[in-house]
Design a protein around this motif. Structure first.
Motif, PDB file in Angstrom:
ATOM      1  N   UNK A   1     -92.386 -60.775   7.119  1.00 12.97           N
ATOM      2  CA  UNK A   1     -91.476 -61.500   6.100  1.00 12.97           C
ATOM      3  C   UNK A   1     -91.625 -60.851   4.883  1.00 12.97           C
ATOM      4  N   UNK A   2     -92.904 -60.651   4.511  1.00 12.04           N
ATOM      5  CA  UNK A   2     -92.862 -60.054   3.002  1.00 12.04           C
ATOM      6  C   UNK A   2     -92.309 -58.677   2.991  1.00 12.04           C
ATOM      7  N   UNK A   3     -92.584 -57.866   3.912  1.00 11.99           N
ATOM      8  CA  UNK A   3     -91.944 -56.345   3.783  1.00 11.99           C
ATOM      9  C   UNK A   3     -90.550 -56.509   3.601  1.00 11.99           C
ATOM     10  N   UNK A   4     -89.945 -56.940   4.692  1.00  8.98           N
ATOM     11  CA  UNK A   4     -88.356 -56.906   4.749  1.00  8.98           C
ATOM     12  C   UNK A   4     -87.614 -57.357   3.496  1.00  8.98           C
ATOM     13  N   UNK A   5     -88.095 -58.584   3.047  1.00  8.01           N
ATOM     14  CA  UNK A   5     -87.699 -59.253   1.822  1.00  8.01           C
ATOM     15  C   UNK A   5     -88.036 -58.226   0.565  1.00  8.01           C
ATOM     16  N   UNK A   6     -89.111 -57.643   0.653  1.00  7.75           N
ATOM     17  CA  UNK A   6     -89.320 -56.829  -0.652  1.00  7.75           C
ATOM     18  C   UNK A   6     -88.808 -55.446  -0.493  1.00  7.75           C
ATOM     19  N   UNK A   7     -88.342 -54.860   0.639  1.00  7.13           N
ATOM     20  CA  UNK A   7     -87.788 -53.480   0.853  1.00  7.13           C
ATOM     21  C   UNK A   7     -86.124 -54.019   0.341  1.00  7.13           C
TER      22      UNK A   7
ATOM     23  N   UNK B   1     -94.856 -56.359  -1.478  1.00  2.00           N
ATOM     24  CA  UNK B   1     -94.612 -55.420  -0.487  1.00  2.00           C
ATOM     25  C   UNK B   1     -95.806 -54.959   0.149  1.00  2.00           C
ATOM     26  N   UNK B   2     -96.825 -54.383  -0.805  1.00  2.00           N
ATOM     27  CA  UNK B   2     -97.790 -53.684  -0.276  1.00  2.00           C
ATOM     28  C   UNK B   2     -98.941 -54.688   0.332  1.00  2.00           C
ATOM     29  N   UNK B   3     -98.785 -56.092   0.012  1.00  2.46           N
ATOM     30  CA  UNK B   3     -99.672 -56.818   0.863  1.00  2.46           C
ATOM     31  C   UNK B   3     -99.009 -57.276   2.163  1.00  2.46           C
ATOM     32  N   UNK B   4     -97.812 -57.422   2.110  1.00  2.00           N
ATOM     33  CA  UNK B   4     -97.190 -57.518   3.526  1.00  2.00           C
ATOM     34  C   UNK B   4     -97.594 -56.310   4.493  1.00  2.00           C
ATOM     35  N   UNK B   5     -97.328 -55.195   3.894  1.00  6.15           N
ATOM     36  CA  UNK B   5     -97.950 -53.891   4.980  1.00  6.15           C
ATOM     37  C   UNK B   5     -99.133 -54.106   5.192  1.00  6.15           C
ATOM     38  N   UNK B   6    -100.089 -54.490   4.400  1.00  3.73           N
ATOM     39  CA  UNK B   6    -101.402 -54.937   4.639  1.00  3.73           C
ATOM     40  C   UNK B   6    -101.556 -55.823   5.960  1.00  3.73           C
ATOM     41  N   UNK B   7    -100.978 -56.834   5.648  1.00  3.93           N
ATOM     42  CA  UNK B   7    -100.924 -57.966   6.570  1.00  3.93           C
ATOM     43  C   UNK B   7    -100.477 -57.536   8.102  1.00  3.93           C
ATOM     44  N   UNK B   8     -99.138 -56.697   7.812  1.00  4.21           N
ATOM     45  CA  UNK B   8     -98.704 -56.289   9.008  1.00  4.21           C
ATOM     46  C   UNK B   8     -99.616 -55.517  10.001  1.00  4.21           C
ATOM     47  N   UNK B   9    -100.262 -54.695   9.092  1.00  3.98           N
ATOM     48  CA  UNK B   9    -100.996 -53.499   9.753  1.00  3.98           C
ATOM     49  C   UNK B   9    -102.249 -54.278  10.244  1.00  3.98           C
ATOM     50  N   UNK B  10    -103.033 -55.153   9.483  1.00  4.22           N
ATOM     51  CA  UNK B  10    -104.212 -55.754  10.088  1.00  4.22           C
ATOM     52  C   UNK B  10    -103.598 -56.495  11.205  1.00  4.22           C
ATOM     53  N   UNK B  11    -102.766 -57.422  10.967  1.00  4.43           N
ATOM     54  CA  UNK B  11    -102.443 -58.144  12.329  1.00  4.43           C
ATOM     55  C   UNK B  11    -102.234 -57.109  13.647  1.00  4.43           C
TER      56      UNK B  11
END
Length: 174
Positions: free
Chosen positions: A36-42, A1-11
């Motif tokens: 993709x990572x965040x919605x699945x992780x939530x 989840x946190x990696x997804x947030x990082x990718x989302x924010x950096x992107x």
């Protein structure tokens, strides 16, 4: 989840700062991977937190992320079919070079799917909140999680509906 947030924010950050179409599209792709990572992780977090272990089984997790994998393939092959982005261009708005996108059909389908994952996660947490009404600490924790989900979701809805010129969803998740 946190990696997804990082990718989302950096992107999103790179997309805002970039001035070329190719770099903006690449950054937007990175942001998509984050979503993709965040919605699945939530969804999976809510399932685990509320004791719905049947959703954590490998086949179901693969199905949840499989839809995102199809979306990713459509995103990187978009020039061949336009299902994610029908057209793209650059425009000058608010002193920034902005990416202007006419979204394709699959992007709308993916957005609905992502919102359904978030809605299902919120529903599980709401049921848990109601079920745990006699355990005050647990209720507070569940309520805090629900509020923390509402912030980025509200920002996403504001962006999708055109209420904001810049997508602030990644900041909300952060």
């Amino acid at each position: 989840g946190l990696l997804g947030v990082l990718l989302y924010a950096v992107g999103d950050g790179v997309k805002l700062a970039a001035t070329t179409l190719e770099l903006k599209l690449f950054a937007q792709t990175i942001s998509y991977v984050g979503t993709f990572a965040v919605t699945g992780a939530v969804f999976l977090f809510a399932a685990e937190y509320t004791g719905r272990d049947q959703w954590i089984r490998p086949r179901r997790v693969a199905a949840i992320y499989g839809f995102h994998a199809v979306t990713f393939v459509l995103l990187i092959t978009n020039r061949a079919h336009g299902l994610m982005r029908e057209s793209v261009g650059l425009t000058d708005q608010y002193g920034f070079v902005q990416l202007q996108v006419q979204w394709g059909t699959w992007d709308y389908i993916h957005t609905v799917y992502s919102y359904l994952l978030l809605l299902a996660g919120a529903w599980m947490l709401l049921v848990e909140l109601r079920r745990s009404k006699h355990v005050q600490a647990y209720r507070g924790q569940t309520l805090t999680i629900l509020v923390s989900m509402a912030v980025p979701w509200s920002l996403s809805v504001a962006n999708v509906t055109g209420l904001t010129a810049v997508d602030l969803t990644a900041i909300g998740f952060t």
